[in-house]
Design a protein around this motif. Sequence first.
Motif, PDB file in Angstrom:
ATOM      1  N   LEU A  50     -56.635  -1.049  -2.522  1.00  0.00           N
ATOM      2  CA  LEU A  50     -55.440  -0.052  -2.857  1.00  0.00           C
ATOM      3  C   LEU A  50     -55.037   0.206  -4.052  1.00  0.00           C
ATOM      4  O   LEU A  50     -55.006   1.332  -4.419  1.00  0.00           O
ATOM      5  CB  LEU A  50     -54.219  -0.699  -1.936  1.00  0.00           C
ATOM      6  CG  LEU A  50     -54.594  -0.866  -0.475  1.00  0.00           C
ATOM      7  CD1 LEU A  50     -53.241  -1.673   0.215  1.00  0.00           C
ATOM      8  CD2 LEU A  50     -54.661   0.311   0.144  1.00  0.00           C
ATOM      9  N   ARG A  67     -57.203   0.056  -6.606  1.00  0.00           N
ATOM     10  CA  ARG A  67     -58.505   0.943  -7.010  1.00  0.00           C
ATOM     11  C   ARG A  67     -58.447   2.377  -6.358  1.00  0.00           C
ATOM     12  O   ARG A  67     -58.872   3.236  -7.092  1.00  0.00           O
ATOM     13  CB  ARG A  67     -59.795   0.141  -6.486  1.00  0.00           C
ATOM     14  CG  ARG A  67     -60.982   0.837  -6.943  1.00  0.00           C
ATOM     15  CD  ARG A  67     -61.392   0.749  -8.549  1.00  0.00           C
ATOM     16  NE  ARG A  67     -62.473   1.369  -8.929  1.00  0.00           N
ATOM     17  CZ  ARG A  67     -62.489   2.867  -9.173  1.00  0.00           C
ATOM     18  NH1 ARG A  67     -61.372   3.612  -8.904  1.00  0.00           N
ATOM     19  NH2 ARG A  67     -63.769   3.510  -9.265  1.00  0.00           N
ATOM     20  N   TYR A  68     -57.554   2.783  -5.369  1.00  0.00           N
ATOM     21  CA  TYR A  68     -57.928   4.080  -4.742  1.00  0.00           C
ATOM     22  C   TYR A  68     -56.633   4.874  -4.578  1.00  0.00           C
ATOM     23  O   TYR A  68     -56.534   5.918  -4.296  1.00  0.00           O
ATOM     24  CB  TYR A  68     -58.947   3.844  -3.808  1.00  0.00           C
ATOM     25  CG  TYR A  68     -60.256   3.826  -3.926  1.00  0.00           C
ATOM     26  CD1 TYR A  68     -60.825   4.986  -4.800  1.00  0.00           C
ATOM     27  CD2 TYR A  68     -60.983   2.711  -3.810  1.00  0.00           C
ATOM     28  CE1 TYR A  68     -62.164   4.725  -5.141  1.00  0.00           C
ATOM     29  CE2 TYR A  68     -62.106   2.632  -4.248  1.00  0.00           C
ATOM     30  CZ  TYR A  68     -62.975   3.653  -4.627  1.00  0.00           C
ATOM     31  OH  TYR A  68     -64.319   3.524  -5.292  1.00  0.00           O
ATOM     32  N   ALA A  69     -55.400   3.767  -4.291  1.00  0.00           N
ATOM     33  CA  ALA A  69     -54.047   4.561  -3.988  1.00  0.00           C
ATOM     34  C   ALA A  69     -53.814   5.750  -5.113  1.00  0.00           C
ATOM     35  O   ALA A  69     -54.245   5.724  -6.169  1.00  0.00           O
ATOM     36  CB  ALA A  69     -52.977   3.609  -3.865  1.00  0.00           C
ATOM     37  N   HIS A  70     -53.100   6.620  -4.453  1.00  0.00           N
ATOM     38  CA  HIS A  70     -52.852   7.948  -5.339  1.00  0.00           C
ATOM     39  C   HIS A  70     -51.415   7.970  -5.369  1.00  0.00           C
ATOM     40  O   HIS A  70     -50.815   9.361  -6.132  1.00  0.00           O
ATOM     41  CB  HIS A  70     -53.669   9.261  -4.588  1.00  0.00           C
ATOM     42  CG  HIS A  70     -54.752   9.397  -5.124  1.00  0.00           C
ATOM     43  ND1 HIS A  70     -55.773   8.311  -5.160  1.00  0.00           N
ATOM     44  CD2 HIS A  70     -55.604  10.502  -6.026  1.00  0.00           C
ATOM     45  CE1 HIS A  70     -57.041   8.988  -5.590  1.00  0.00           C
ATOM     46  NE2 HIS A  70     -56.826  10.135  -6.028  1.00  0.00           N
ATOM     47  N   ALA A  71     -50.633   7.064  -5.027  1.00  0.00           N
ATOM     48  CA  ALA A  71     -49.144   6.975  -5.338  1.00  0.00           C
ATOM     49  C   ALA A  71     -48.652   5.572  -5.087  1.00  0.00           C
ATOM     50  O   ALA A  71     -49.115   5.090  -3.869  1.00  0.00           O
ATOM     51  CB  ALA A  71     -48.439   7.893  -4.669  1.00  0.00           C
ATOM     52  N   ALA A  72     -47.911   5.052  -5.832  1.00  0.00           N
ATOM     53  CA  ALA A  72     -47.435   3.624  -5.479  1.00  0.00           C
ATOM     54  C   ALA A  72     -46.257   3.293  -6.527  1.00  0.00           C
ATOM     55  O   ALA A  72     -46.185   3.489  -7.654  1.00  0.00           O
ATOM     56  CB  ALA A  72     -48.613   2.785  -5.854  1.00  0.00           C
ATOM     57  N   ILE A  77     -47.198   8.873  -8.637  1.00  0.00           N
ATOM     58  CA  ILE A  77     -48.659   9.427  -8.660  1.00  0.00           C
ATOM     59  C   ILE A  77     -49.238   8.964 -10.025  1.00  0.00           C
ATOM     60  O   ILE A  77     -50.373   8.422 -10.082  1.00  0.00           O
ATOM     61  CB  ILE A  77     -48.588  10.840  -8.587  1.00  0.00           C
ATOM     62  CG1 ILE A  77     -48.176  11.233  -7.003  1.00  0.00           C
ATOM     63  CG2 ILE A  77     -49.733  11.611  -8.923  1.00  0.00           C
ATOM     64  CD1 ILE A  77     -47.623  12.683  -6.823  1.00  0.00           C
ATOM     65  N   MET A  80     -52.406   6.665 -10.949  1.00  0.00           N
ATOM     66  CA  MET A  80     -53.471   7.323 -11.696  1.00  0.00           C
ATOM     67  C   MET A  80     -53.834   6.180 -12.881  1.00  0.00           C
ATOM     68  O   MET A  80     -55.157   6.062 -13.116  1.00  0.00           O
ATOM     69  CB  MET A  80     -52.953   8.559 -11.912  1.00  0.00           C
ATOM     70  CG  MET A  80     -54.139   9.450 -12.880  1.00  0.00           C
ATOM     71  SD  MET A  80     -53.824  11.062 -13.781  1.00  0.00           S
ATOM     72  CE  MET A  80     -52.651  11.762 -12.422  1.00  0.00           C
ATOM     73  N   ARG A  93     -55.705   3.350 -11.564  1.00  0.00           N
ATOM     74  CA  ARG A  93     -57.006   3.492 -11.231  1.00  0.00           C
ATOM     75  C   ARG A  93     -57.997   3.553 -12.289  1.00  0.00           C
ATOM     76  O   ARG A  93     -59.111   2.926 -12.456  1.00  0.00           O
ATOM     77  CB  ARG A  93     -57.255   4.878 -10.332  1.00  0.00           C
ATOM     78  CG  ARG A  93     -56.751   4.830  -9.091  1.00  0.00           C
ATOM     79  CD  ARG A  93     -57.176   6.028  -8.253  1.00  0.00           C
ATOM     80  NE  ARG A  93     -56.943   7.361  -8.721  1.00  0.00           N
ATOM     81  CZ  ARG A  93     -55.869   8.191  -8.793  1.00  0.00           C
ATOM     82  NH1 ARG A  93     -54.689   7.734  -8.262  1.00  0.00           N
ATOM     83  NH2 ARG A  93     -55.702   9.164  -9.190  1.00  0.00           N
ATOM     84  N   ARG A 135     -60.870   0.925 -13.035  1.00  0.00           N
ATOM     85  CA  ARG A 135     -62.381   1.706 -13.227  1.00  0.00           C
ATOM     86  C   ARG A 135     -62.972   1.379 -14.598  1.00  0.00           C
ATOM     87  O   ARG A 135     -64.314   0.944 -14.270  1.00  0.00           O
ATOM     88  CB  ARG A 135     -62.269   3.192 -12.972  1.00  0.00           C
ATOM     89  CG  ARG A 135     -63.452   4.135 -12.639  1.00  0.00           C
ATOM     90  CD  ARG A 135     -62.943   5.335 -12.273  1.00  0.00           C
ATOM     91  NE  ARG A 135     -62.204   6.182 -13.257  1.00  0.00           N
ATOM     92  CZ  ARG A 135     -61.296   6.705 -13.020  1.00  0.00           C
ATOM     93  NH1 ARG A 135     -60.902   7.015 -11.562  1.00  0.00           N
ATOM     94  NH2 ARG A 135     -60.594   7.538 -13.835  1.00  0.00           N
ATOM     95  N   ASP A 189     -52.858  10.461  -1.147  1.00  0.00           N
ATOM     96  CA  ASP A 189     -52.620   8.866  -1.252  1.00  0.00           C
ATOM     97  C   ASP A 189     -53.203   8.302   0.153  1.00  0.00           C
ATOM     98  O   ASP A 189     -53.834   7.220  -0.040  1.00  0.00           O
ATOM     99  CB  ASP A 189     -51.419   8.817  -1.478  1.00  0.00           C
ATOM    100  CG  ASP A 189     -50.906   7.190  -1.644  1.00  0.00           C
ATOM    101  OD1 ASP A 189     -51.633   6.723  -2.410  1.00  0.00           O
ATOM    102  OD2 ASP A 189     -49.913   6.467  -0.973  1.00  0.00           O
ATOM    103  N   TRP A 218     -56.942   8.336   0.434  1.00  0.00           N
ATOM    104  CA  TRP A 218     -57.679   7.429  -0.614  1.00  0.00           C
ATOM    105  C   TRP A 218     -57.528   5.858  -0.161  1.00  0.00           C
ATOM    106  O   TRP A 218     -58.268   4.996  -0.331  1.00  0.00           O
ATOM    107  CB  TRP A 218     -57.251   7.817  -1.939  1.00  0.00           C
ATOM    108  CG  TRP A 218     -58.021   8.665  -2.617  1.00  0.00           C
ATOM    109  CD1 TRP A 218     -57.626  10.213  -2.656  1.00  0.00           C
ATOM    110  CD2 TRP A 218     -59.357   8.800  -3.036  1.00  0.00           C
ATOM    111  NE1 TRP A 218     -58.671  11.151  -3.092  1.00  0.00           N
ATOM    112  CE2 TRP A 218     -59.756  10.387  -3.587  1.00  0.00           C
ATOM    113  CE3 TRP A 218     -60.101   7.963  -3.263  1.00  0.00           C
ATOM    114  CZ2 TRP A 218     -60.746  10.549  -4.012  1.00  0.00           C
ATOM    115  CZ3 TRP A 218     -61.399   8.279  -3.906  1.00  0.00           C
ATOM    116  CH2 TRP A 218     -61.802   9.549  -4.215  1.00  0.00           C
ATOM    117  N   ARG A 219     -56.132   5.728   0.271  1.00  0.00           N
ATOM    118  CA  ARG A 219     -55.894   4.214   0.563  1.00  0.00           C
ATOM    119  C   ARG A 219     -56.758   4.010   1.735  1.00  0.00           C
ATOM    120  O   ARG A 219     -57.433   2.686   1.732  1.00  0.00           O
ATOM    121  CB  ARG A 219     -54.704   4.103   0.830  1.00  0.00           C
ATOM    122  CG  ARG A 219     -53.572   4.184  -0.166  1.00  0.00           C
ATOM    123  CD  ARG A 219     -51.824   4.198   0.293  1.00  0.00           C
ATOM    124  NE  ARG A 219     -51.334   4.122  -0.864  1.00  0.00           N
ATOM    125  CZ  ARG A 219     -50.351   2.930  -1.192  1.00  0.00           C
ATOM    126  NH1 ARG A 219     -50.565   1.833  -0.331  1.00  0.00           N
ATOM    127  NH2 ARG A 219     -49.774   2.991  -2.434  1.00  0.00           N
TER     128      ARG A 219
END
Lengths: 369, 369
Positions: free
Chosen positions: A280, A282-287, A343, A347, A350, A354, B272, B275-276
């Motif tokens: 999550l 590694r790839y979530a786009h909002a948290a 967001i 980012m 991630r 990465r 999001d 990607w999640r």
Amino acid sequence: MIDRTTPPAGGLQWLDANGPHSDIVLSTRIRLARNLQGFRFGPRAQDSDRRAVLGAARDAAESASMLHEGDAYVIPALSSSARQLMLERHLVSRDLVGSDEGAPPSHSALLLAPRAELGLMVNEEDHLRLQGLLSGFRLRETWRMVDALDDELGERLRYAFHSEFGYLTSCPTNVGTGLRASVLMHLPGLVLTQEIGKVLQGIGQVGLTFRGLYGEGSEVVGNFFQLSNQTTLGKSEDDLIDHLQKIVEQVVQYEVQARAVLRRDAPAVMEDKVWRAYGLLRYAHAASFDEVMNLLSGVRLGISLKLLLKPSVYTLNQIMILSQPAHLEEMAGKSLTAAEMDIQRAMYVRAMLRADGDPASTEEMNDQG
Amino acid sequence: MIDRTTPPAGGLQWLDANGPHSDIVLSTRIRLARNLQGFRFGPRAQDSDRRAVLGAARDAAESASMLHEGDAYVIPALSSSARQLMLERHLVSRDLVGSDEGAPPSHSALLLAPRAELGLMVNEEDHLRLQGLLSGFRLRETWRMVDALDDELGERLRYAFHSEFGYLTSCPTNVGTGLRASVLMHLPGLVLTQEIGKVLQGIGQVGLTFRGLYGEGSEVVGNFFQLSNQTTLGKSEDDLIDHLQKIVEQVVQYEVQARAVLRRDAPAVMEDKVWRAYGLLRYAHAASFDEVMNLLSGVRLGISLKLLLKPSVYTLNQIMILSQPAHLEEMAGKSLTAAEMDIQRAMYVRAMLRADGDPASTEEMNDQG
């Protein structure tokens, strides 16, 4: 000392995860409360008291070997975002910088040693708060550092001291030694085995207290607990620190045992849990910040259990600090709405993960073979 | 025809995701129910009837151009795991292979054309069930294929046919054309915009019905819906298929619109979400089939919206079939407990996604630059 209006580029040495038990104890902090004779302190202090205290503190710092090559951050001279950045880095307290809305407290300042692990907050709740902060579990080392600064400043300043009570402070709970020592612990094992309640209860019974990551009143998030002494009166500084040392060592052992139990009784569940947390992040786009902290807790545990080989604990520690609002706005170069913040945070996380490369454990590497 | 006791190595062409609208319509299936004159059918069929029907069907298939180079799978000759594998690949129906516990139905068989997209189930609910299955939205093409096989077999077998009612079947709901045409649709847009209820209601009003991925009575999982005709009587085959074609085209348009709305009104939420889903599939170490299906739905949507560049839709389709229990046990080379199954499934999914490479979208690639 040189006056600065932008936060120090460094100041994050306490995150370097190289101290003893750094997989359980993130950092050690000791703070000494001091007030100066001849000036009103606490809520009764007038602007004139505060101005005079800052002047005296600066003079003393200029001639103290541990501070004179450092920097002075006069809080009202800083932008709101600079104040937030320093707060998020744990360099200053909320009391020193004031709330987001109101004007900052007058004549409040941070005098910071070159390596940033030692500092002096001026015109916080007390006239002076000496603060030392080191990575890992290093109570005695931190104490020696703060004690040495206290000696240096004490030669130059007349502390308010009462022969019976000890050092006088704004709040009665700090009277005596004025010492508050705390360790920031990561206790996911005790939380997952549901033994944490019992442990925290025991801590209360031996005169210690706990708080969340962001001090008094802050919620526990990411399984981080700050353990500290509750009593400041009636014992020597060495006794207070020895006592905390002993109790924290015990809690470390409980946490080690809890992790061993988890590894023995629920290895598949643990493995899945820590890898999902990584996936999550590694790839979530909002948290949200709380979600990131909770997921980081899972990843941190996974690294401690050697289920994940990466990211490094230093990376996790950095994320913990740099995924806070002021740091994210600094990265973005603009102010952010709540949605934009989440967001930007995702980012940044991630990119950090990465950059640390493939987290594959031995098992996963074998899969690939 | 050659008798086989192991499932065909292929038989997954219908997953190749190359048909029209393959981002919304996974596959098209048409099935024709037929019974033979002179033999009891349905629950009244005796073992002798079933034996004779299988003999007649094999003889007809041997001389039919579309089947004679294919393979024969006599169900009672197959191992339990082989039967499960064929069921999971949608090559046979639950009725043909029987339940896991009991003995398989006597003299039941699948006669499968070389390319596996065309087959004949023998001694299922009806004596014969001709079945065609193609990737994508290809009702007319599938119908031509099944219709041609029906013509070939009809020249060699005497179908039970009533001048007024049409083809006679075991269950009255299939009488007439005996035709059931269905398309497997992925409708996450309509589910997320909460318009799916209205759409499914409308489908019922125009004589169609819907089911989950695994046929009658199966739950909707992963936002997959099988739409099919409810009526088989009183209309020609061409009319039934044209009607289904028209309605499915409409539903495809509704889904396209729903996805456009999501992209317009909630781009960050969608990004999001997908990607999640990818992150969890990529790193989870234990996962139920339903969870994998639901996460795959998110990833599939992400690819359709061009938020993810990988994995390929073919990979997603493969996972959908190969992460079922019998396939996982085949991979593991042993039978698995429920907990082991979830671990094996997650390991397989991770390996598939890893093999497909970095899913980074354009946005993510720019991050790295």
